[in-house]
Every structure is written in C-alpha cells, then in structure tokens.
Design a protein around this motif. Structure first.
Motif, short mmCIF file in Angstrom:
data_model
loop_
_atom_site.label_atom_id
_atom_site.label_comp_id
_atom_site.label_asym_id
_atom_site.label_seq_id
_atom_site.Cartn_x
_atom_site.Cartn_y
_atom_site.Cartn_z
N ILE A 17 0.84 -1.20 0.00
CA ILE A 17 0.00 0.00 0.00
C ILE A 17 0.88 1.26 0.00
O ILE A 17 0.61 2.22 -0.73
CB ILE A 17 -0.95 -0.01 1.21
N VAL A 18 1.95 1.22 0.80
CA VAL A 18 2.83 2.38 0.86
C VAL A 18 3.49 2.61 -0.49
O VAL A 18 3.62 3.75 -0.97
CB VAL A 18 3.88 2.22 1.99
N TRP A 19 3.91 1.52 -1.10
CA TRP A 19 4.51 1.61 -2.45
C TRP A 19 3.60 2.39 -3.39
O TRP A 19 4.02 3.34 -4.05
CB TRP A 19 4.76 0.19 -2.97
N TRP A 20 2.33 2.00 -3.43
CA TRP A 20 1.40 2.66 -4.34
C TRP A 20 1.10 4.09 -3.92
O TRP A 20 0.93 4.97 -4.76
CB TRP A 20 0.10 1.86 -4.47
N ALA A 21 1.03 4.30 -2.61
CA ALA A 21 0.73 5.66 -2.14
C ALA A 21 1.83 6.62 -2.58
O ALA A 21 1.57 7.80 -2.83
CB ALA A 21 0.61 5.66 -0.62
N ILE A 22 3.05 6.10 -2.70
CA ILE A 22 4.15 6.95 -3.18
C ILE A 22 4.16 7.00 -4.71
O ILE A 22 4.34 8.05 -5.31
CB ILE A 22 5.50 6.41 -2.65
#
Ligand code: CMP
Length: 424
Positions: A22-27
């Motif tokens: 999720i963090v990957w995509w949020a960035i």
C-alpha cells in the motif's frame, strides 16, 4: 507454537506485506501521474506482484467473512462480528490488473482505494502493541505527514513549468522544498506562484499547513509526554511497594520474589490491575470486556467449546487472573480450598501430600482444585507451577452458584473429580 499463535504470526507477516504494497502505491501513484509510468522491467514485476497480493487479500477476506457467517459451531461467534461487505468492495478496485486493459494512466489512482485498509491496520497495531502505542502514534503521524508532503509536492510539480535543465528528480526536489517550507509556515518566498491556479494551490497548502502546524504543536508534545506514561505508572507502583516492604521489614528473599512477580506481571499485563479497572465499569460493559479479554483463554478450554453462552458469560466476569512463578506452590495438601483454578498458559504439577510423587501434569485449558470444593475437604494434593503460569481462579461461592445453575458444567466437573480420585 499453539495454533492461535501461529495464526497470529501469519497474520502479522501478511499485514506487513500489505503495508509495503500500500505504501509503495501511495508513493508511486502521484509520482507516475506526474512523471509517467516507469518502463523498467523489474518495476513492472514488482507492480504486478503487488496486484496479485491485493487480489489474494480480497480473496482471503471473503473467505474469512464466509467462515464467520456460518452458524457458530463454537463460542467464537460470540466475539467476532463479520466484517462489513463495504470494506471488501473498497478493496476490489485496487486488485484489478490494469495492465490487461491498457486504458488511461489515471486508472492507477484506483490503487489508492486500499489506503483505508492501511489506516485500519495502523489502528490495530496500536491496539495490539499498547506498550508502544504512544511511540507508534508519533511514527504514524510522521508517516502521514511525509506522505501528504509528497502528494502536495507532486501536485506542485504538475502545476509548475520546469526550470530549464532540470530533470525529473530536480524538478520534484524543488517542489518538495516549496511544499515543506510552505507547510512548515516558513515560506522563504524564493519560489512563488506565477498564475492564478498556482496561487490557489499555494493558498490551500498554506491553510493546510497552518492547521497541521497547530495540530503538531498541540499533539507532538502531548505524544512525547505520554510515551512513557505506562512505564511511569509501573515505576510508581514499584516505588510504593519498595517503601512498604522496607517499612515492614519483609525478608530480602521474599522481597526478591515479589519483584520478580511484578516484572512478570509487567511483561504479561503491563502492570495494570485488571480487576481494579473492571470494577469501575458498569455491569454490561464489564461483561463485554471480560469476554473480550478472556476470549483466548475460553477458546482453550475444551469444555467451554460446547457450553452455553450464558455459562461463559457468568464465568468470564468472575474469573480472576492469578500469576504464578516457576517452582511456586498454588496451594499445598491439607490447606482449606477456596478456589478452583483454570490454566490459561503454563504447566503445573499435582504432587502427592508427602511431596514424593507427581500425580499428574496439567496444562493449558485444564483445571484443578475442584475436589476440595466439591467434597468440602482439605486439598488432597499440592499443586506447583513448572513454568510461568497464567491461571484464572473462581472463588468457592461463585463456583457453587454456577454449579447449581448449570447442570452440564456440574456433571463435567464431578465426572473429572471422580476420575481423578480413582486414578490414585
Ligand atoms: P483438590 O483436592 O482441591 O486439590 C488438589 C488438586 O489436584 C485436586 O483438587 C485435583 O484438582 C488435582 N488432582 C488431584 N489428583 C489428581 C490426579 N490424579 N490427576 C489430575 N489432577 C489431580
């Protein structure tokens, strides 16, 4: 490792993987929207793997939900409510493999529908890891701050013309620099809006920055002060205890054992006296909390699996936690019996009155001390902890009341007592 332990371990690993995704995509989402998709092969591999991960997550959650909706075979259903279907629907768009369809770039924004899940997981971590709740709150706050700064910086990059000679990295860095100075209300004024859109964007960023700044000033100080509150509570009770023991001239060896008991209590229960905390709550709430706290334990006792919810409620509120260190006696033969004990964790040995023979070894989910209560006799044997034991006790009056109301429970206990007496 017990089954529930293994399950928890597996859940943690899964949650960690999801968080990374999720963090990957949020960035990545705002970055790619501004600077375009990356064409590097390993980048694509990662992104496809993450889509698979999200799809697997949706699948697992559906399964869990169905499992919970079946008629309750055990009392587990008393405690767990199935998740709302909306949660799952929100997860689906993030799991669509977009590369199959081509389509416009903005579709990758669908990946962000997974963000609420991150919020939910963070909340759960804080609840699970109470000892570090303050620290986690601070970390999460910093995380969201950084993420929001990144988003705002990507937006600013999109609005601004490039300074000649800048590559993507430098263009972004300028935007991030502007974002941080604006959010932190520093505002050097070396990068200024050139047109109406940029001005509007700057105004919104500044307003947000002021709010954030106020929030941070108010909360970060408070968070920092609270981080060690639990520890401070523990130290205060230890200090009080030390003063008391000195005043009463308690023998040193006994003092040592009391300290060890306290540090054990701290490890397991954060030093909170649950009986005291519960006693301050109104009855219905107390029952709910007792059920929630003792859920894991109740699941371990085979007899409770088939027992009526009423019985479990009755017992859950009345069970009192008792912690015993390795080698300590819970009671000795010949003493008057006042409690029956259930083992939540650890192992005890039942030892004959002369201390010579080990009659039985009892562990998680089993009970002892029923014979003296049923027959109104002194304890027939000693019981000693082999390792650290988490027990729950039920006092004699409650035990008798429960026996009178629940014939099944009574029959089960009497049967076990008879079997144990005969086995000698
Ligand atoms: P009580 O007599 O109250 O105290 C000692 C307890 O040890 C007794 O209740 C039983 O719960 C338990 N106990 C005694 N004998 C055995 C046995 N043979 N096997 C398992 N538990 C026993």
């Amino acid at each position: 490792m017990s089954i529930s332990h293994a399950r928890r371990h597996r859940d943690r690993i899964w949650e960690t993987l999801l968080t990374v995704g999720i963090v990957w995509w949020a960035i990545q989402v705002p970055w790619q929207l501004e600077f375009g998709e990356s064409r590097r092969i390993w980048w694509l591999i990662i992104e496809n793997l993450l889509t698979l991960l999200f799809a697997a997550d949706v699948w697992l959650r559906w399964q869990k939900r169905w499992a919970k909706q079946r008629p309750p075979p055990t009392n587990g259903a008393l405690f767990e409510q199935p998740e709302s279907a909306w949660w799952l629907l929100a997860d689906v768009p993030a799991a669509i493999p977009l590369w199959w369809f081509g389509g416009p770039l903005w579709l990758i924004a669908l990946r962000l529908t997974k963000l609420p899940r991150l919020v939910q997981m963070m909340r759960n971590w804080r609840r699970r890891d109470l000892r570090n709740a303050g620290r986690l709150r601070l970390i999460f706050f910093l995380f969201w701050m950084s993420l929001i700064s990144h988003w705002i910086a990507c937006g600013w990059s999109a609005l601004r013309d490039r300074v000649p000679g800048d590559d993507d990295g430098l263009h972004y860095l300028r935007a991030l620099y502007w974002t941080i100075t604006t959010l932190a209300t520093v505002g050097y004024g070396d990068i200024t809006p050139d047109n109406a859109t940029q001005m509007a964007y700057a105004i919104m960023t500044m307003m947000f920055g002021v709010g954030l700044f106020g929030y941070a000033i108010g909360n970060v100080a408070h968070m920092l002060a609270n981080i060690d509150q639990v520890q401070a509570h523990y130290n205060a009770s230890l200090d009080r205890l030390a003063t008391f023991m000195r005043y009463r001239h308690i023998p040193l060896e006994l003092q040592q054992r009391i300290y060890e008991y306290y540090s054990f209590l701290w490890e397991r229960h954060l030093g909170y006296d649950e009986v005291l905390i519960l006693s301050e709550l109104p009855e219905p709430l107390r029952i709910e909390i007792a059920m929630a706290m003792k859920r894991e334990f109740i699941e371990k006792v085979p007899f409770f699996q088939g027992a009526s919810p009423q019985l479990i409620r009755e017992i859950a509120v009345e069970l009192r936690p008792v912690l015993i260190r390795p080698g300590e006696y819970v009671f000795r033969a010949g003493e008057i019996g006042r409690h029956i004990y259930f083992i939540s964790a650890g192992t005890v040995e039942v030892i004959s009155g002369d201390g010579q023979t080990v009659l039985a070894t009892l562990t998680e989910g089993e009970f002892f001390g029923e014979i003296a209560l049923l027959l109104h006799r002194p304890r027939s044997a000693c019981v000693r902890a082999v390792d650290f034991c988490d027990l729950y006790s039920l006092d004699k009056a409650t035990f008798e009341r429960i026996l009178a109301f629940f014939p099944d429970f009574s029959a089960h206990i009497q049967e076990e007592a008879r079997r144990r007496q005969q086995s000698r």
